[in-house]
Design a protein around this motif. Structure first.
Motif, PDB file in Angstrom:
ATOM      1  N   TYR A   1      -0.724  -1.283   1.503  1.00 54.19           N
ATOM      2  CA  TYR A   1      -0.631  -2.109   1.423  1.00 54.19           C
ATOM      3  C   TYR A   1      -1.928  -2.521   1.807  1.00 54.19           C
ATOM      4  CZ  TYR A   1       3.212  -3.886  -1.413  1.00 54.19           C
ATOM      5  OH  TYR A   1       3.851  -4.485  -2.444  1.00 54.19           O
ATOM      6  N   ALA A   2      -1.816  -1.612   3.545  1.00 51.74           N
ATOM      7  CA  ALA A   2      -2.873  -2.219   4.701  1.00 51.74           C
ATOM      8  C   ALA A   2      -4.144  -1.793   4.352  1.00 51.74           C
ATOM      9  CB  ALA A   2      -2.382  -1.369   6.006  1.00 51.74           C
TER      10      ALA A   2
ATOM     11  N   PHE B   1      -2.949 -13.930   0.374  1.00 45.47           N
ATOM     12  CA  PHE B   1      -2.605 -12.420   0.560  1.00 45.47           C
ATOM     13  C   PHE B   1      -0.484 -11.807   0.758  1.00 45.47           C
ATOM     14  CE2 PHE B   1      -5.982  -9.436   0.996  1.00 45.47           C
ATOM     15  CZ  PHE B   1      -6.992  -9.800   0.988  1.00 45.47           C
TER      16      PHE B   1
ATOM     17  N   TYR C   1      -5.587  -4.474   1.861  1.00 48.19           N
ATOM     18  CA  TYR C   1      -5.687  -5.960   3.109  1.00 48.19           C
ATOM     19  C   TYR C   1      -6.953  -5.463   3.528  1.00 48.19           C
ATOM     20  CZ  TYR C   1      -5.569  -9.197   6.169  1.00 48.19           C
ATOM     21  OH  TYR C   1      -5.713 -10.060   6.973  1.00 48.19           O
ATOM     22  N   ASP C   2      -6.995  -4.792   3.818  1.00 47.47           N
ATOM     23  CA  ASP C   2      -8.343  -4.430   5.130  1.00 47.47           C
ATOM     24  C   ASP C   2      -9.640  -4.279   3.886  1.00 47.47           C
ATOM     25  OD1 ASP C   2      -7.184  -0.931   6.893  1.00 47.47           O
ATOM     26  OD2 ASP C   2      -7.653  -3.786   7.225  1.00 47.47           O
TER      27      ASP C   2
ATOM     28  N   GLU D   1       3.477   1.030   2.294  1.00 47.34           N
ATOM     29  CA  GLU D   1       2.810   0.567   3.375  1.00 47.34           C
ATOM     30  C   GLU D   1       1.549   0.837   3.587  1.00 47.34           C
ATOM     31  OE1 GLU D   1       6.986  -1.834   5.195  1.00 47.34           O
ATOM     32  OE2 GLU D   1       5.074  -0.835   6.262  1.00 47.34           O
TER      33      GLU D   1
ATOM     34  N   LEU E   1       2.696  -0.660  -5.240  1.00 45.23           N
ATOM     35  CA  LEU E   1       3.602  -0.609  -5.625  1.00 45.23           C
ATOM     36  C   LEU E   1       5.060   0.779  -6.097  1.00 45.23           C
ATOM     37  CD1 LEU E   1       2.203  -2.556  -9.167  1.00 45.23           C
ATOM     38  CD2 LEU E   1       3.318  -3.186  -7.698  1.00 45.23           C
ATOM     39  N   GLN E   2       4.665   0.985  -5.655  1.00 49.95           N
ATOM     40  CA  GLN E   2       5.395   2.652  -5.328  1.00 49.95           C
ATOM     41  C   GLN E   2       5.930   3.020  -3.571  1.00 49.95           C
ATOM     42  OE1 GLN E   2       3.026   5.895  -5.548  1.00 49.95           O
ATOM     43  NE2 GLN E   2       3.449   5.521  -8.402  1.00 49.95           N
ATOM     44  N   GLY E   3       5.227   1.390  -2.733  1.00 51.68           N
ATOM     45  CA  GLY E   3       6.254   1.243  -1.946  1.00 51.68           C
ATOM     46  C   GLY E   3       5.315   1.393  -0.441  1.00 51.68           C
TER      47      GLY E   3
ATOM     48  N   PHE F   1       0.820  -9.962  -2.554  1.00 50.02           N
ATOM     49  CA  PHE F   1       1.481  -8.925  -2.241  1.00 50.02           C
ATOM     50  C   PHE F   1       2.832  -9.006  -2.562  1.00 50.02           C
ATOM     51  CE2 PHE F   1      -1.750  -6.991  -0.422  1.00 50.02           C
ATOM     52  CZ  PHE F   1      -2.377  -6.565   0.512  1.00 50.02           C
ATOM     53  N   ARG F   2       3.246 -10.480  -3.130  1.00 52.24           N
ATOM     54  CA  ARG F   2       4.386 -10.624  -3.391  1.00 52.24           C
ATOM     55  C   ARG F   2       5.164 -10.578  -5.000  1.00 52.24           C
ATOM     56  NH1 ARG F   2       5.458 -14.899  -0.596  1.00 52.24           N
ATOM     57  NH2 ARG F   2       4.548 -16.979  -2.030  1.00 52.24           N
TER      58      ARG F   2
END
Lengths: 185, 209
Positions: free
Chosen positions: B39-40, B72, B43-44, B36, B32-34, B76-77
């Motif tokens: 995020y990865a 996903f 997902y992993d 990336e 949420l702080q941006g 994430f959205r």
């Protein structure tokens, strides 16, 4: 020994629920105490656990993902919010509204010309002009005074000039009103 | 870990009890702080189990991959809507994946024209869509996989979440939107159906040997 007594001594009906984790604490403790001393119930529990394990292993084996494939499927765009592009119907909404507006205006125009809305649209839509002035009656008197043309009963149109009386001489005598009254009697 | 981060994780843990996964919560906060990278990492950490869930429910590799990506992207959205006090991230993600699987299954019921028919391949034959991975299974595993596919959708959903996920019935009910008791009864029925299906297979396999 009756069936009920057998079931009470060998709670085989509870074995499946025990393996699936559906028993409460008391039932679980009871079954475990019994299985500790009963080989047949212990064997039934092992068979049921084996079936559970086989199903679980099959699901794990059949659905094993490829690490490389998962990496390919990883989303490429990350973000807090992603603005979705307008859908097809969202893009067509303004055009649809404009078409509906035009259609409604055309339908009102076709239904009646005296409508205020129709009047306002005269500058935009073709309008057929309908005459509003009435026909004038011919003069009946012999005297040279020509009666002015009968004024129209509708709202006077500023474009039409008001007729003015004229004094003219008629070539042939015409029967007067008193003569016509006598002949009728 | 900064002092403020540790304090926040403890506050969340106090509110949600045992439901909070500290590492996942930290990853969500970083997302949420941006970041990336977060995020990865998220997902992993969860893509494998989500893929397994989708594949088990849909029994089609291509569909499972599509639903995995869709799930996903959706998660994430709407990551800002995840509330650690209400459920764990895994439960929330599973709920999204199950919903996407149901949508995928519903779309398959719509009449469509498949180009496979021009090639002579029967598109309606489920065997035609079986992935190559199934071929690597033993005969018994193939029988089990086929028996799972024969279950109704409602029973299969509960069975997969219990057999593979090992989730408690309350959490299964939360994911599927049903009461925990309903999840328990469906699991009982699913296991009974699988036992009956596989009892005949075991006899065949023992006679073959």
């Amino acid at each position: 020994m009756t069936t009920v007594e057998t079931q009470q001594q060998h709670p085989l009906a509870l074995v499946s629920d025990y393996v699936l984790g559906l028993l409460d604490a008391d039932q679980t403790a009871h079954l475990e105490r019994h299985a500790a001393v009963c080989p047949s119930c212990r064997e039934a529990i092992e068979r049921e656990r084996g079936l559970f394990g086989t199903i679980r292993a099959t699901v794990a084996c059949a659905t094993q993902p490829s690490a490389a494939r998962l990496a390919v499927l990883k989303p490429t765009r990350f973000g807090r919010t992603t603005v979705r592009p307008a859908g097809k119907w969202q893009r067509l909404a303004p055009v649809t509204m404009l078409l509906l507006l035009i259609l409604s205006a055309v339908s009102v125009q076709l239904s009646g010309g005296d409508q205020p809305l129709a009047g306002n649209l005269r500058g935009f839509l073709p309008v057929t002009n309908t005459p509003t002035a009435t026909a004038t009656t011919p003069p009946t008197a012999t005297i040279a005074i020509q009666q002015p043309a009968e004024r129209p009963t509708s709202v006077p149109d500023a474009r039409m000039p008001a007729p003015t009386p004229e004094i003219v001489a008629l070539p042939t005598p015409i029967a007067t009103l008193p003569d016509l009254a006598k002949s009728a009697n | 870990m900064s002092e403020s981060t540790a304090l926040t994780a403890e506050q969340l843990a106090a509110l949600a009890g045992n439901r909070v996964d500290d590492e996942t919560t930290t990853l969500v906060r970083r997302c949420l702080q941006g970041e990336e990278v977060a995020y990865a990492a998220l997902y992993d950490a969860h893509s494998g189990m989500v893929y397994r869930l989708c594949y088990s429910l849909l029994q089609n590799q291509q569909d499972a991959e599509e639903v995995l990506q869709d799930s996903f992207e959706y998660a994430f959205r709407r990551l800002s809507l995840f509330d650690a006090r209400k459920s764990s991230f895994k439960t929330w993600l599973y709920r999204i994946a199950v919903s996407r699987c149901r949508n995928k299954r519903r779309r398959k019921w719509l009449p469509t024209f498949s180009l496979q028919l021009l090639g002579g391949e029967d598109a309606s034959d489920p065997q035609a869509r079986r992935p190559d991975d199934v071929i690597a299974l033993s005969e018994q595993q193939k029988a089990v996989w086929s028996a799972i596919g024969d279950l109704s959708v409602k029973l299969r959903e509960v069975a997969i979440l219990r057999y593979f996920g090992g989730l408690p019935y309350a959490e299964i009910g939360e994911i599927l939107g049903i009461p925990a008791k309903t999840a328990e009864s469906r699991m009982r029925l699913a296991h009974k159906a699988l036992r009956q299906s596989l009892s005949g297979v075991k006899k065949d396999l023992s006679t073959d040997e």
